[in-house]
Every structure is written in C-alpha cells, then in structure tokens.
Design a protein around this motif. Structure first.
Motif, PDB file in Angstrom:
ATOM      1  N   VAL A  50      17.013  70.832   9.762  1.00 17.56           N
ATOM      2  CA  VAL A  50      16.366  72.096  10.113  1.00 17.56           C
ATOM      3  C   VAL A  50      15.829  72.006  11.542  1.00 17.56           C
ATOM      4  N   TYR A  51      15.160  70.892  11.853  1.00 23.31           N
ATOM      5  CA  TYR A  51      14.610  70.683  13.192  1.00 23.31           C
ATOM      6  C   TYR A  51      15.559  69.810  14.008  1.00 23.31           C
ATOM      7  N   SER A  52      15.615  70.046  15.292  1.00 28.56           N
ATOM      8  CA  SER A  52      16.488  69.267  16.186  1.00 28.56           C
ATOM      9  C   SER A  52      15.993  67.832  16.306  1.00 28.56           C
ATOM     10  N   THR A  53      16.857  66.972  16.799  1.00 28.88           N
ATOM     11  CA  THR A  53      16.473  65.580  17.034  1.00 28.88           C
ATOM     12  C   THR A  53      15.231  65.520  17.915  1.00 28.88           C
ATOM     13  N   ALA A  54      15.243  66.254  19.019  1.00 33.48           N
ATOM     14  CA  ALA A  54      14.112  66.219  19.960  1.00 33.48           C
ATOM     15  C   ALA A  54      12.808  66.640  19.278  1.00 33.48           C
ATOM     16  N   ASP A  55      12.860  67.676  18.459  1.00 33.66           N
ATOM     17  CA  ASP A  55      11.655  68.132  17.764  1.00 33.66           C
ATOM     18  C   ASP A  55      11.175  67.094  16.761  1.00 33.66           C
ATOM     19  N   ARG A  56      12.111  66.486  16.019  1.00 40.48           N
ATOM     20  CA  ARG A  56      11.720  65.490  15.018  1.00 40.48           C
ATOM     21  C   ARG A  56      11.139  64.245  15.695  1.00 40.48           C
ATOM     22  N   VAL A  57      11.694  63.843  16.829  1.00 42.10           N
ATOM     23  CA  VAL A  57      11.142  62.713  17.587  1.00 42.10           C
ATOM     24  C   VAL A  57       9.719  63.041  18.038  1.00 42.10           C
ATOM     25  N   GLU A  58       9.506  64.234  18.560  1.00 41.64           N
ATOM     26  CA  GLU A  58       8.172  64.623  19.024  1.00 41.64           C
ATOM     27  C   GLU A  58       7.160  64.649  17.877  1.00 41.64           C
ATOM     28  N   ILE A  59       7.580  65.145  16.723  1.00 39.83           N
ATOM     29  CA  ILE A  59       6.696  65.193  15.555  1.00 39.83           C
ATOM     30  C   ILE A  59       6.297  63.774  15.139  1.00 39.83           C
ATOM     31  N   ILE A  60       7.264  62.866  15.055  1.00 37.11           N
ATOM     32  CA  ILE A  60       6.974  61.493  14.624  1.00 37.11           C
ATOM     33  C   ILE A  60       6.117  60.773  15.668  1.00 37.11           C
ATOM     34  N   LYS A  61       6.387  60.996  16.947  1.00 38.80           N
ATOM     35  CA  LYS A  61       5.571  60.384  18.011  1.00 38.80           C
ATOM     36  C   LYS A  61       4.109  60.800  17.911  1.00 38.80           C
ATOM     37  N   ALA A  62       3.860  61.994  17.397  1.00 41.99           N
ATOM     38  CA  ALA A  62       2.492  62.518  17.329  1.00 41.99           C
ATOM     39  C   ALA A  62       1.665  61.871  16.218  1.00 41.99           C
ATOM     40  N   LEU A  63       2.297  61.149  15.328  1.00 44.26           N
ATOM     41  CA  LEU A  63       1.567  60.543  14.222  1.00 44.26           C
ATOM     42  C   LEU A  63       0.802  59.311  14.693  1.00 44.26           C
ATOM     43  N   GLU A  64      -0.442  59.220  14.291  1.00 42.96           N
ATOM     44  CA  GLU A  64      -1.325  58.136  14.706  1.00 42.96           C
ATOM     45  C   GLU A  64      -0.814  56.757  14.286  1.00 42.96           C
ATOM     46  N   CYS A  65      -0.140  56.669  13.156  1.00 41.57           N
ATOM     47  CA  CYS A  65       0.302  55.372  12.634  1.00 41.57           C
ATOM     48  C   CYS A  65       1.581  54.857  13.312  1.00 41.57           C
ATOM     49  N   VAL A  66       2.225  55.687  14.118  1.00 37.49           N
ATOM     50  CA  VAL A  66       3.493  55.330  14.761  1.00 37.49           C
ATOM     51  C   VAL A  66       3.236  54.898  16.202  1.00 37.49           C
ATOM     52  N   ASP A  67       3.820  53.748  16.571  1.00 29.85           N
ATOM     53  CA  ASP A  67       3.635  53.217  17.922  1.00 29.85           C
ATOM     54  C   ASP A  67       4.811  53.473  18.849  1.00 29.85           C
ATOM     55  N   GLU A  68       6.007  53.575  18.293  1.00 33.28           N
ATOM     56  CA  GLU A  68       7.207  53.693  19.121  1.00 33.28           C
ATOM     57  C   GLU A  68       8.277  54.446  18.330  1.00 33.28           C
ATOM     58  N   VAL A  69       9.034  55.306  19.012  1.00 35.55           N
ATOM     59  CA  VAL A  69      10.076  56.100  18.365  1.00 35.55           C
ATOM     60  C   VAL A  69      11.339  56.031  19.212  1.00 35.55           C
ATOM     61  N   PHE A  70      12.477  55.970  18.540  1.00 33.32           N
ATOM     62  CA  PHE A  70      13.772  56.030  19.227  1.00 33.32           C
ATOM     63  C   PHE A  70      14.734  56.826  18.360  1.00 33.32           C
ATOM     64  N   VAL A  71      15.861  57.217  18.939  1.00 27.32           N
ATOM     65  CA  VAL A  71      16.877  57.971  18.206  1.00 27.32           C
ATOM     66  C   VAL A  71      17.906  57.000  17.642  1.00 27.32           C
ATOM     67  N   GLU A  72      18.102  57.067  16.340  1.00 29.25           N
ATOM     68  CA  GLU A  72      19.133  56.268  15.668  1.00 29.25           C
ATOM     69  C   GLU A  72      20.447  57.034  15.751  1.00 29.25           C
ATOM     70  N   GLU A  73      21.413  56.443  16.428  1.00 26.85           N
ATOM     71  CA  GLU A  73      22.707  57.101  16.638  1.00 26.85           C
ATOM     72  C   GLU A  73      23.738  56.736  15.583  1.00 26.85           C
ATOM     73  N   SER A  74      23.576  55.574  14.927  1.00 32.54           N
ATOM     74  CA  SER A  74      24.599  55.091  14.005  1.00 32.54           C
ATOM     75  C   SER A  74      23.976  54.214  12.927  1.00 32.54           C
ATOM     76  N   LEU A  75      24.407  54.426  11.690  1.00 24.10           N
ATOM     77  CA  LEU A  75      23.938  53.587  10.583  1.00 24.10           C
ATOM     78  C   LEU A  75      24.392  52.143  10.768  1.00 24.10           C
ATOM     79  N   GLU A  76      25.547  51.953  11.386  1.00 22.28           N
ATOM     80  CA  GLU A  76      26.119  50.626  11.577  1.00 22.28           C
ATOM     81  C   GLU A  76      25.381  49.798  12.627  1.00 22.28           C
ATOM     82  N   LYS A  77      24.467  50.416  13.367  1.00 19.60           N
ATOM     83  CA  LYS A  77      23.751  49.702  14.423  1.00 19.60           C
ATOM     84  C   LYS A  77      22.359  49.219  14.001  1.00 19.60           C
TER      85      LYS A  77
END
Length: 131
Positions: A50-77
């Motif tokens: 429903v939300y774009s990658t950029a929006d979901r990254v921004e939402i997760i970054k805003a959480l106090e318990c989260v220190d670092e966020v990145f985009v997962e491009e592949s399950l195999e990585k």
C-alpha cells in the motif's frame, strides 16, 4: 555492542510490527531493519505494498527502537546483509520458524512469537470489506 538485524515489509504498520521490533531491539544494543523493496514484495506476494518503499523506510526510521534502516532488494542476499551490517543476531517472527536456520554459521538466529490476531493481509481484507 550486540547488533540485531530483522527484515519485513512493514506495510500498514500495526501493533504486531511494533511489538516484534521492540522485542528484537531488546535483544541487543543496535537494531537494523531491512525494509523489503516494492519490487521484492511484488515478486513474492504478487501485489505492491500500500505504501511505497520510501514511505515505509521513513516510517520505520521514525521508530524510537530502530537504529538503522536499509532497503532489502533480494531475499537471496540475507547472508550478505548480515555480513555487511555485522549483525550478531537475525530476528524474525515465528511464522518463519526454521526458514533462516541456514544463517546460523553467520549469526545467532532467533524466532519471536507473533502477535495473535493481526496481520497486514488481514488488515487489507478488513479495510476492503468496509469500502
């Protein structure tokens, strides 16, 4: 410092996500969250979030318990991400029980119990029914 890594879509952020992330963070000193890209979600779920990658990254970054966020491009990585971020533990919900045990040579693998009665798929269904 104990570094924890976890992965997810985090679309329609809900209490189950929050509880899992807080419990993951409590297992270490630094919580790293991989947010699945739109393309990855389309390939594994046959639908875009429903939300774009950029929006979901921004939402997760805003959480106090989260220190670092990145985009997962592949399950195999996942192994590459574990090594790149120097994770000491991979934490996932217990709906994935056993599916990430292959990473035990790289780090501890922990499966946390999910919150009963809530999921993004369920929320999307509930919202659709109300429209």
């Amino acid at each position: 410092m104990k570094r924890i890594i976890t992965f997810g879509t985090y679309d329609l952020l809900h209490i189950g996500h929050i509880r899992l992330l807080k419990r993951a963070a409590a297992l270490g000193d630094h919580l790293i969250v991989g947010v699945s890209s739109d393309e990855l979600n389309i390939s594994k779920k046959d639908r875009a979030p429903v939300y774009s990658t950029a929006d979901r990254v921004e939402i997760i970054k805003a959480l106090e318990c989260v220190d670092e966020v990145f985009v997962e491009e592949s399950l195999e990585k996942k192994g590459e991400y574990i090594q790149r971020f120097k994770a000491d533990a991979l934490v996932m919900g217990n709906d994935w029980e056993g599916k990430f045990d292959e990473y035990k040579p790289l780090c501890e693998v922990v499966y946390l119990e999910r919150t009963d009665g809530i999921s993004t798929t369920q929320l999307i269904g509930d919202i659709s029914e109300r429209l």
